[in-house]
Scaffold this motif. Structure first.
Motif, mmCIF file in Angstrom:
data_model
loop_
_atom_site.group_PDB
_atom_site.id
_atom_site.type_symbol
_atom_site.label_atom_id
_atom_site.label_comp_id
_atom_site.label_asym_id
_atom_site.label_seq_id
_atom_site.Cartn_x
_atom_site.Cartn_y
_atom_site.Cartn_z
ATOM 1 N N VAL A 1 0.833 -1.201 0.000
ATOM 2 C CA VAL A 1 0.000 0.000 0.000
ATOM 3 C C VAL A 1 0.873 1.259 0.000
ATOM 4 C CG1 VAL A 1 -1.657 1.352 1.351
ATOM 5 C CG2 VAL A 1 -1.989 -1.112 1.066
ATOM 6 N N ARG A 2 1.995 1.204 0.705
ATOM 7 C CA ARG A 2 2.920 2.352 0.717
ATOM 8 C C ARG A 2 3.481 2.597 -0.685
ATOM 9 N NH1 ARG A 2 5.939 0.840 4.592
ATOM 10 N NH2 ARG A 2 4.681 1.969 6.129
ATOM 11 N N HIS A 3 3.874 1.518 -1.370
ATOM 12 C CA HIS A 3 4.391 1.667 -2.736
ATOM 13 C C HIS A 3 3.304 2.225 -3.661
ATOM 14 C CE1 HIS A 3 8.113 -0.075 -1.619
ATOM 15 N NE2 HIS A 3 7.718 -1.338 -1.596
ATOM 16 N N LYS B 1 0.838 4.181 -2.780
ATOM 17 C CA LYS B 1 0.715 5.604 -2.422
ATOM 18 C C LYS B 1 1.799 6.421 -3.114
ATOM 19 C CE LYS B 1 1.528 8.589 1.649
ATOM 20 N NZ LYS B 1 2.884 9.016 1.327
ATOM 21 N N GLU B 2 3.034 5.941 -3.060
ATOM 22 C CA GLU B 2 4.153 6.677 -3.646
ATOM 23 C C GLU B 2 3.989 6.790 -5.164
ATOM 24 O OE1 GLU B 2 7.392 5.224 -0.234
ATOM 25 O OE2 GLU B 2 7.324 4.266 -2.207
ATOM 26 N N TRP C 1 1.158 6.708 -6.787
ATOM 27 C CA TRP C 1 0.015 7.606 -7.027
ATOM 28 C C TRP C 1 0.450 9.063 -6.869
ATOM 29 C CZ3 TRP C 1 -5.181 7.396 -3.804
ATOM 30 C CH2 TRP C 1 -6.147 8.167 -4.458
ATOM 31 N N GLU C 2 1.237 9.343 -5.830
ATOM 32 C CA GLU C 2 1.718 10.711 -5.612
ATOM 33 C C GLU C 2 2.603 11.172 -6.765
ATOM 34 O OE1 GLU C 2 1.956 11.072 -0.740
ATOM 35 O OE2 GLU C 2 3.555 10.034 -1.813
ATOM 36 N N LYS D 1 -3.452 15.232 -0.529
ATOM 37 C CA LYS D 1 -2.548 14.629 0.456
ATOM 38 C C LYS D 1 -2.994 13.211 0.751
ATOM 39 C CE LYS D 1 -0.710 15.395 5.142
ATOM 40 N NZ LYS D 1 -0.795 16.290 6.342
ATOM 41 N N LEU D 2 -2.073 12.257 0.624
ATOM 42 C CA LEU D 2 -2.386 10.856 0.887
ATOM 43 C C LEU D 2 -1.772 10.430 2.217
ATOM 44 C CD1 LEU D 2 -1.759 9.335 -2.670
ATOM 45 C CD2 LEU D 2 -3.921 10.111 -1.672
ATOM 46 N N GLU E 1 -1.269 7.204 5.006
ATOM 47 C CA GLU E 1 -1.361 5.773 5.275
ATOM 48 C C GLU E 1 -2.085 5.587 6.602
ATOM 49 O OE1 GLU E 1 2.393 3.592 4.761
ATOM 50 O OE2 GLU E 1 3.166 5.419 3.810
ATOM 51 N N LEU F 1 -5.527 3.822 2.602
ATOM 52 C CA LEU F 1 -5.129 5.198 2.325
ATOM 53 C C LEU F 1 -6.302 6.138 2.536
ATOM 54 C CD1 LEU F 1 -3.045 4.815 -0.985
ATOM 55 C CD2 LEU F 1 -2.176 5.112 1.346
ATOM 56 N N ALA G 1 -7.357 10.087 1.490
ATOM 57 C CA ALA G 1 -7.020 11.223 0.635
ATOM 58 C C ALA G 1 -7.687 12.475 1.194
ATOM 59 C CB ALA G 1 -7.481 10.972 -0.797
#
Length: 311
Positions: free
Chosen positions: A197-199, A201-202, A204-205, A258-259, A261, A270, A272
């Motif tokens: 999920v962190r990957h 998010k990154e 997506w950002e 802004k995302l 976790e 996530l 948003a």
């Protein structure tokens, strides 16, 4: 003469928490769960003092009434959800401990929001709740009471006005649905979920379509719930390429998004935000090392528990 149940606030609070946990799992809606529990207590206090004193087990009485109310709500909910704008997704649950360092919301001893009273475990995992939504009302009630809350089929028969054998059959049918879903999507350790999920998010950002596609299962699906109150796709977005393009399109339309976790229904997810306002809460289902399902809740009525402490 009042019962010990009526006199002891601690007992009352404990029963209320248990009933909220039951009703949320049966209904998938915090508002409907709260209404069901309120109605249950209204019926309890509508009894004369003598009739309340005659109830051998107030907890069992409350469970029976709450379950029957939820069974009725589930039947009518199917009709209401047919008229719902777009897809209906169960209410996402926050983990308050994650935001407030273990302090109750507002610093008080009692949580006012029903979301604060729901115990987070695998039975509130979003994927689990979505499978529950596919069951008949009777299957769902029998399964949740037996497999989650460990009521005997004899007890469930009394609640549902069916035979123990019929309740066993209902729970078995529901269990097969759960088993089929688990076989299709093997469990991924929470630690692995958090990293993926962190990957996501990154990527997506960074608006990195290629990276997003690489993190998504080729047959992934994204379902959004705006409830007709905010913009949201009305049908699932299917396929890794289309989902990646959709996610980047969202980011392009909301500069400054802004995302965060955060735990969503006890699993990594996530949130948003734009200008401090929560716009979307996303829950994920993982298959192997890829994201196979995304549930994006945008209906502001379902995001009320997410309006505090997210900064």
């Amino acid at each position: 003469m009042s019962t010990t149940f009526d006199r002891d606030p601690g007992v009352m609070d404990g029963e209320r928490r248990r009933l909220i946990n039951l009703a949320y799992r049966l209904l998938g809606s915090l508002a409907e769960a709260e209404d069901a529990v309120q109605e249950t207590y209204a019926r309890w206090y509508a009894l004369s003092p003598g009739r309340r004193d005659a109830v051998e087990s107030p907890a069992a009485w409350l469970t029976t009434v709450a379950s029957r109310i939820c069974l009725d709500v589930l039947g009518s909910a199917r009709v209401r959800r047919e008229a719902y704008v777009g897809a209906w997704i169960p209410d996402p649950l926050p983990d308050r401990m994650e935001w407030f360092g273990g302090r109750p919301v507002g610093g008080g001893a009692e949580a006012a929001d029903p979301a604060d009273q729901v115990t987070l475990d695998e039975s509130v995992d979003m994927a689990f709740l979505v499978v529950l939504e596919s069951m008949t009302p009777a299957e769902r009630v029998a399964f949740v009471l037996h497999d989650v809350f460990r009521y005997s089929f004899a007890e469930i028969a009394g609640i549902m006005d069916r035979t123990p054998a019929a309740c066993r059959q209902l729970a078995s049918s529901a269990r097969r649905r759960i088993g089929a879903e688990r076989a299709r999507t093997p469990a991924v350790p929470v630690s692995g979920q958090a990293g993926l999920v962190r990957h996501f998010k990154e990527a997506w950002e960074a608006k990195d379509i290629r990276a997003l596609v690489g993190l998504l299962d080729p047959d992934a699906a994204l379902t959004a719930d705006g409830g007709g109150l905010v913009s949201a796709v009305l049908r699932p977005v299917e396929g890794s390429e289309r989902i990646a393009q959709y996610m980047v399109h969202i980011a392009d339309r909301a500069p400054g998004l802004k995302l965060l976790e955060r735990s969503v229904n006890g699993r990594p997810g996530l949130v948003a935000q734009l200008a401090g306002v929560t716009l979307t809460v996303a829950a994920f289902q993982l298959t192997g090392d890829r994201v196979s399902r995304i549930w994006a809740v945008r209906n502001p009525e379902k995001l009320r528990p997410w309006t505090e402490g997210l900064g």
